[in-house]
Motif scaffolding. Structure first.
Motif, short mmCIF file in Angstrom:
data_model
loop_
_atom_site.label_atom_id
_atom_site.label_comp_id
_atom_site.label_asym_id
_atom_site.label_seq_id
_atom_site.Cartn_x
_atom_site.Cartn_y
_atom_site.Cartn_z
N PHE A 1 0.78 -1.47 0.38
CA PHE A 1 0.36 -0.20 -0.08
C PHE A 1 1.02 1.43 0.31
CE2 PHE A 1 -1.47 -3.37 2.23
CZ PHE A 1 -3.44 -3.59 1.50
N SER A 2 0.40 2.62 -0.07
CA SER A 2 0.91 3.19 -0.56
C SER A 2 0.37 4.61 0.43
CB SER A 2 1.81 3.62 -1.88
OG SER A 2 0.07 4.00 -3.10
N GLU A 3 -0.66 4.67 0.58
CA GLU A 3 -1.59 5.37 1.51
C GLU A 3 -1.64 5.24 2.95
OE1 GLU A 3 -5.32 6.18 -0.93
OE2 GLU A 3 -4.12 6.57 -2.50
N ALA A 4 -0.77 5.23 4.00
CA ALA A 4 -0.53 4.73 4.86
C ALA A 4 0.06 5.73 5.57
CB ALA A 4 0.54 3.55 5.55
N LEU A 5 -0.71 5.44 6.79
CA LEU A 5 -0.69 7.25 7.80
C LEU A 5 0.04 6.42 8.54
CD1 LEU A 5 -1.78 9.32 9.26
CD2 LEU A 5 -3.28 8.66 10.83
N HIS A 6 1.92 7.27 8.47
CA HIS A 6 2.78 6.63 9.40
C HIS A 6 2.66 7.37 10.48
CE1 HIS A 6 7.15 6.65 9.64
NE2 HIS A 6 6.60 5.59 10.57
N ILE A 7 2.74 7.24 12.04
CA ILE A 7 3.00 7.83 12.92
C ILE A 7 4.34 7.38 14.14
CG2 ILE A 7 2.65 8.31 15.24
CD1 ILE A 7 -0.66 7.67 14.35
N ALA A 8 5.27 8.59 14.19
CA ALA A 8 6.64 7.66 14.43
C ALA A 8 6.36 8.26 15.96
CB ALA A 8 7.41 8.61 14.14
N TYR A 9 7.14 7.27 16.75
CA TYR A 9 6.92 8.14 18.97
C TYR A 9 8.84 7.79 18.29
CZ TYR A 9 2.66 6.34 19.02
OH TYR A 9 1.60 5.99 18.15
N PRO A 10 9.54 9.60 18.65
CA PRO A 10 10.43 9.42 18.43
C PRO A 10 11.53 9.26 20.05
CG PRO A 10 9.73 11.54 18.55
CD PRO A 10 8.30 10.77 18.37
N ALA A 11 11.22 9.72 20.96
CA ALA A 11 11.73 9.41 22.40
C ALA A 11 10.74 8.52 22.84
CB ALA A 11 11.68 10.93 23.00
N ALA A 12 11.04 7.48 24.21
CA ALA A 12 10.70 6.81 25.03
C ALA A 12 11.69 7.23 26.26
CB ALA A 12 11.43 5.49 24.44
N ASP B 1 14.69 0.61 27.72
CA ASP B 1 14.86 -0.36 26.45
C ASP B 1 13.28 -1.23 26.41
OD1 ASP B 1 17.37 -1.83 26.09
OD2 ASP B 1 17.91 -1.90 28.71
N ALA B 2 12.21 -0.43 25.98
CA ALA B 2 10.71 -0.89 25.88
C ALA B 2 10.04 0.60 25.32
CB ALA B 2 10.30 -1.12 27.06
N GLY B 3 9.31 -0.04 24.59
CA GLY B 3 8.47 1.73 23.86
C GLY B 3 7.11 1.34 22.33
N LEU B 4 7.56 1.84 22.14
CA LEU B 4 6.61 2.11 20.42
C LEU B 4 8.12 3.09 19.71
CD1 LEU B 4 2.82 2.81 20.65
CD2 LEU B 4 3.96 0.85 19.96
N THR B 5 8.07 2.32 18.61
CA THR B 5 8.43 3.48 17.76
C THR B 5 8.05 3.76 16.66
OG1 THR B 5 9.72 1.09 16.33
CG2 THR B 5 10.87 2.27 18.22
N ALA B 6 7.09 3.31 15.90
CA ALA B 6 5.81 3.56 14.83
C ALA B 6 5.20 2.43 14.89
CB ALA B 6 7.19 3.46 13.91
N GLU B 7 4.50 3.26 13.81
CA GLU B 7 2.65 2.44 13.83
C GLU B 7 2.39 2.89 12.38
OE1 GLU B 7 -0.07 2.19 17.94
OE2 GLU B 7 -0.25 3.95 16.82
N TYR B 8 1.88 2.03 12.31
CA TYR B 8 1.36 2.31 10.72
C TYR B 8 -0.51 1.72 10.39
CZ TYR B 8 6.07 2.55 8.30
OH TYR B 8 7.24 3.24 8.46
N TYR B 9 -1.06 2.43 9.56
CA TYR B 9 -2.87 2.45 9.39
C TYR B 9 -3.21 3.17 8.23
CZ TYR B 9 -2.93 3.45 14.77
OH TYR B 9 -2.61 3.42 15.65
N LEU B 10 -4.00 2.01 7.98
CA LEU B 10 -5.10 1.89 6.50
C LEU B 10 -6.42 2.66 6.50
CD1 LEU B 10 -4.20 -1.32 4.66
CD2 LEU B 10 -3.15 0.62 4.38
N PRO B 11 -6.58 3.73 6.26
CA PRO B 11 -8.28 4.00 5.48
C PRO B 11 -8.78 2.77 5.78
CG PRO B 11 -5.99 5.38 4.49
CD PRO B 11 -5.80 4.19 5.03
N TYR B 12 -9.80 3.14 6.54
CA TYR B 12 -11.04 2.56 7.24
C TYR B 12 -10.46 0.78 7.14
CZ TYR B 12 -12.54 6.34 4.52
OH TYR B 12 -13.15 7.95 4.54
N VAL B 13 -9.34 0.32 7.81
CA VAL B 13 -8.67 -1.14 7.96
C VAL B 13 -8.51 -0.76 9.00
CG1 VAL B 13 -7.12 -2.45 7.17
CG2 VAL B 13 -8.71 -1.64 5.51
N GLY B 14 -7.03 0.57 9.65
CA GLY B 14 -6.59 -0.27 11.09
C GLY B 14 -5.64 -0.13 11.46
N LEU B 15 -4.85 -0.26 12.44
CA LEU B 15 -3.70 -0.66 12.51
C LEU B 15 -3.06 -1.73 11.86
CD1 LEU B 15 -1.10 -0.10 13.90
CD2 LEU B 15 -2.00 -1.55 15.92
#
Length: 276
Positions: free
Chosen positions: A133-144, A148-162
């Motif tokens: 897919f080429s229209e994903a929403l990219h959310i970054a988590y720059p600082a934790a 040694d734990a925590g999110l770094t990135a997420e990708y969501y598709l419209p009308y589909v979800g994570l």
């Protein structure tokens, strides 16, 4: 948009939506997402499912069930802000701001190790088990807040979800990818797979203790649908020893067969092969 294994219902939803911000987390009861996590401590399968709707403080929340974790009450407002409700403290917290401008930062309570998130792109490329897919929403988590734990990135598709979540663990980087989603009561998106499903028209069947005069009407009737689905690119070759392609057997609590669909039926006695 490049995509594979995606149903027309998804495209129809995208074309008919009127909200300014696409729905990046559909909350219709019955929706389900299944993920496969790799890296770090090995491979694991988890799921998220929308159980039902509940009302709190005059707002409608959807109850999410996370495998291996407690349920969460969530809602999406008109601007795309995704909130979680805590029934004990009776307070809301912001999990995601799907309507935030590209490049902007926002506070988040999604993960205790991450307090800020940034909208990197709304046209990010994503490649995973369910397609490209080429229209994903990219959310970054720059600082934790955790070493040694925590999110770094997420990708969501419209009308589909994570569809993807990246995180850091003490055992190393870990990636979670969507492998199956059931949205709106149908399978909208799935990784290439082979499945067999039996569907019934009800959960409980009861015999009439006072049957009508016509004995045929006293027999409980069951409507069963058997579906074999091949989602892979290569065909499946099936070999049958007769004209019979399937059977349906009902068993009692002792495991004894009390009904067999094929009993009393005639089939051609010929070896045959079918490609699915």
């Amino acid at each position: 948009m490049k995509c594979s294994n995606i149903a027309l219902v998804l495209l129809a939803a995208a074309g008919t939506a009127t909200a300014a911000t696409p729905d990046y987390w559909p909350l219709e009861p019955g929706n389900q997402w299944i993920y496969r996590s790799t890296g770090g401590a090995g491979t694991e399968t988890t799921s998220i499912e929308v159980l039902r709707n509940e009302i709190a403080e005059g707002r409608v929340y959807s109850v999410l069930r996370f495998s291996g974790a407690s349920n969460a009450w969530v809602r999406m407002d008109e601007s795309g802000r995704f909130y979680a409700w805590d029934p004990q403290s009776r307070r809301e917290s912001l999990w995601a701001d799907f309507g935030a401008p590209t490049g902007s930062m926002y506070e988040t309570a999604l993960d205790p190790c991450n307090r800020t998130a940034r909208v990197e792109s709304r046209r990010a490329d994503y490649r995973g088990p369910v397609g490209e897919f080429s229209e994903a929403l990219h959310i970054a988590y720059p600082a934790a807040n955790c070493a040694d734990a925590g999110l770094t990135a997420e990708y969501y598709l419209p009308y589909v979800g994570l569809v993807r979540r990246d995180s850091r663990t003490i055992a190393g980087p870990r990636r979670m990818d969507l492998i199956y989603a059931r949205l709106g009561g149908v399978t909208v998106i799935s990784e290439p797979s082979v499945s067999f499903v039996l569907s019934l028209d009800r959960a409980v069947y009861t015999a009439d203790l006072m049957p009508p005069i016509d004995p045929a009407r006293a027999v409980p009737r069951m409507t069963a649908r058997l579906a074999l689905r091949n989602g892979q690119s290569e065909p499946i070759s099936l070999v049958f020893r007769s004209g019979q392609s399937f059977d349906l057997v009902l068993r009692n609590e002792k495991g004894e067969a009390v009904y067999r669909w094929s009993d009393g039926r005639m089939f051609t006695q010929a070896l045959r092969r079918e490609n699915l």
